[in-house]
Design a protein around this motif. Sequence first.
Motif, PDB file in Angstrom:
ATOM      1  N   GLU A 161      -5.249   3.631  -2.564  1.00  0.00           N
ATOM      2  CA  GLU A 161      -4.278   3.334  -1.507  1.00  0.00           C
ATOM      3  C   GLU A 161      -3.317   2.211  -1.898  1.00  0.00           C
ATOM      4  O   GLU A 161      -2.417   1.866  -1.138  1.00  0.00           O
ATOM      5  CB  GLU A 161      -5.009   2.954  -0.219  1.00  0.00           C
ATOM      6  CG  GLU A 161      -5.854   4.078   0.351  1.00  0.00           C
ATOM      7  CD  GLU A 161      -6.517   3.687   1.663  1.00  0.00           C
ATOM      8  OE1 GLU A 161      -6.036   2.700   2.288  1.00  0.00           O
ATOM      9  OE2 GLU A 161      -7.476   4.348   2.065  1.00  0.00           O
ATOM     10  N   VAL A 162      -3.510   1.619  -3.072  1.00  0.00           N
ATOM     11  CA  VAL A 162      -2.689   0.488  -3.500  1.00  0.00           C
ATOM     12  C   VAL A 162      -1.513   0.977  -4.345  1.00  0.00           C
ATOM     13  O   VAL A 162      -1.692   1.708  -5.319  1.00  0.00           O
ATOM     14  CB  VAL A 162      -3.528  -0.522  -4.305  1.00  0.00           C
ATOM     15  CG1 VAL A 162      -2.650  -1.677  -4.776  1.00  0.00           C
ATOM     16  CG2 VAL A 162      -4.691  -1.032  -3.466  1.00  0.00           C
ATOM     17  N   LYS A 163      -0.308   0.530  -3.980  1.00  0.00           N
ATOM     18  CA  LYS A 163       0.892   0.905  -4.735  1.00  0.00           C
ATOM     19  C   LYS A 163       1.264  -0.178  -5.752  1.00  0.00           C
ATOM     20  O   LYS A 163       1.551   0.120  -6.911  1.00  0.00           O
ATOM     21  CB  LYS A 163       2.064   1.133  -3.777  1.00  0.00           C
ATOM     22  CG  LYS A 163       3.365   1.493  -4.480  1.00  0.00           C
ATOM     23  CD  LYS A 163       4.501   1.675  -3.474  1.00  0.00           C
ATOM     24  CE  LYS A 163       5.802   2.012  -4.180  1.00  0.00           C
ATOM     25  NZ  LYS A 163       6.934   2.156  -3.215  1.00  0.00           N
ATOM     26  N   ARG A 222      -9.265  -2.092   0.865  1.00  0.00           N
ATOM     27  CA  ARG A 222      -8.981  -0.670   0.690  1.00  0.00           C
ATOM     28  C   ARG A 222      -9.309  -0.247  -0.731  1.00  0.00           C
ATOM     29  O   ARG A 222      -9.350  -1.067  -1.655  1.00  0.00           O
ATOM     30  CB  ARG A 222      -7.499  -0.386   0.976  1.00  0.00           C
ATOM     31  CG  ARG A 222      -7.019  -0.781   2.367  1.00  0.00           C
ATOM     32  CD  ARG A 222      -5.707  -0.077   2.656  1.00  0.00           C
ATOM     33  NE  ARG A 222      -4.985  -0.680   3.764  1.00  0.00           N
ATOM     34  CZ  ARG A 222      -3.840  -0.202   4.234  1.00  0.00           C
ATOM     35  NH1 ARG A 222      -3.296   0.877   3.688  1.00  0.00           N
ATOM     36  NH2 ARG A 222      -3.237  -0.799   5.241  1.00  0.00           N
ATOM     37  N   TYR A 260       0.829  -1.198   0.000  1.00  0.00           N
ATOM     38  CA  TYR A 260       0.000   0.000   0.000  1.00  0.00           C
ATOM     39  C   TYR A 260       0.868   1.254   0.000  1.00  0.00           C
ATOM     40  O   TYR A 260       2.081   1.211   0.286  1.00  0.00           O
ATOM     41  CB  TYR A 260      -0.941  -0.016   1.209  1.00  0.00           C
ATOM     42  CG  TYR A 260      -1.909  -1.173   1.174  1.00  0.00           C
ATOM     43  CD1 TYR A 260      -3.011  -1.147   0.347  1.00  0.00           C
ATOM     44  CD2 TYR A 260      -1.700  -2.301   1.977  1.00  0.00           C
ATOM     45  CE1 TYR A 260      -3.907  -2.223   0.303  1.00  0.00           C
ATOM     46  CE2 TYR A 260      -2.581  -3.370   1.941  1.00  0.00           C
ATOM     47  CZ  TYR A 260      -3.678  -3.326   1.093  1.00  0.00           C
ATOM     48  OH  TYR A 260      -4.551  -4.383   1.056  1.00  0.00           O
TER      49      TYR A 260
END
Length: 627
Positions: free
Chosen positions: A602-604, A598, A545
């Motif tokens: 918010e996720v990388k 999420r 994240y």
Amino acid sequence: MYIYTQHLTMKINLQVLLIGIFLWAGNGFAQPGKDYWQQRVEYTMEIDFDVVDHQFQGKQRITYFNNSPDTLERVFYYLFYNAFQPYSMMDMRSRTISDPDGRVRDRILGLGSDEIGYQKILSLSQDGEACRYETVGTILEVTLPSPILPGDSSLFEMEFEAQVPIQIRRTGRNNKEGIDYSMTQWYPKLCEYDKEGWHAHPYVAREFHGVWGDYDVKITIDSSYTIGASGYLQNPEAIGHGYGEKNIDSDDSQLTWHFVAPMVHDFAWAADPDYVHDKIQVPDGPEVHFFYQPETEKIEANWKELQAYCIKLFQLASETFGTYPYDTYSVIQGGDGGMEYPMATLVTGKRSMRSLIGVTTHEVMHSWYQMVLAINEAKYPWMDEGFTTFADNYLQDIIFEANSDNPQIRSYMSYEGLVQARIEEPMATHGDHYRFNSAYGTATYSKGAIFLHQLSYIIGKETFFKAFKFFFDSWKFKHPEPRDVKRIMEKASDLELDWYWEYMINSTKFINYSIDTVYQENNRAKVTLLNAGEFPMPLDVSVTYIDGSQEIYNIPLRIMRGHKSFEAEAGVYSDETSFTLIEDWPWTHPVYEFSLDRPLAEVKSIEIDPSGRLADIDRGDNEWEKE
């Protein structure tokens, strides 16, 4: 969908605690059952060796114990030296296979009468009665005058003569480094009989299957020669040669070396007049002997450094994989590369330091996986070589402090190359019958190692190592098979693993998962995965994240009937990693979707199998990163 979240730093987990209870309770599924049996032999041999003509005379007595439920009317012996003759099966196999072993090629075809190998039987009797026998290449076929009934034993007495061939493959004289005699596969050896019957396979340079027993061997040879061998020397006071102070005066031109080797399934030795003999004591372990020619200062320095390394090797190997059960081991310069035998190995010694350590580590680990666990390595070579390669890679990574993310990475690369070459055959293929040497080598060594490493991915690293050590303790001095490993791993993990054994051993189907799409739905990120291969696997999908936290979504296979213990993965992922168990994946479904807790913002990044243990043949589509 059901969701179960757990943190890796939790120290107590019922499944992990129960591993020891399931395994060490000695349940019948994990250990040899009441119907298990194996044959037994007691060898006594006296050898008179002529170093001028490279020939020897032999007297052999074998007490053979028929522990089977069957009546035996025939027995078979291996005559390995007969392979080293023009037009033998080994010669023809090497000259007709498309990628011959570079050490053999057509060299056997060019051997002269004084360079070939042979073993000639002069007489053979059973309990005093002459036997009818016929030499058929590398196998001696024997018709018994009296059948051996179940539970009975017979005494076989033989006189034979042999000529040591020019060293070509494993055994022989005058190897490329100048070692006079590498005496392996050197005597008429009884073939194994088990629940599948006799295993009298012609020798074409592959592996072996031997009978457990005791050896008592006396070798009379020119007194200038030093011998390194399997077993324990019984008369060091008469020999000297670095075994101890010689206190028997003798001007004889010959010496008789007397060795005994209890509970082994072969006996090997080597001899040279220029051997230096060193020895070290491993604390709470074996006395390790080294026999080598210090031709240069560098070679001598390498062999001296190897000795200190072997102390660490035996200690770590015994701690990790099970205690080495003998009181001695010998590392002997000889042969044509590296080859394992009970309580000894022959290795070529004019190597770099790292290469010498590498070959010694591999051959020493064969003392666990072949010399103590006596696998039918002709039928299951991937167990013998693959398990050894796995342990070899694991130990070298620790001892050399490499701290690799995946110490088996070279095996994975080799396997991927085999798949791409499209010459792979199932690991279940008999070792003698692969179409390509390269396919045999990669399936046996590399895929065999992956078999174990990937298994730790399925059931959890800690669970795997406890069960693997228990496998050694349960099956030492016996003949384990693939199903025996499976039942121990199933008991340890409480999972069904039939599917993994079938796909990995009996097929050439491959693994190929990918991340197809990542998108937003109802304020939650959603991930679509594809299975483009034919080999189903459970998956660890890592989500990183924006805030730097990491979460592993574990997707079991439905046919596993459970999932791995997340605590058993301690040390694989960061202590701060959290695990989320989600709905299992039916192997029939090519597509799988799941939602994160999420939003997509918010996720990388997302990655399938961040530990690198999944043998996915195309990892290029296993990662997704936000642009």
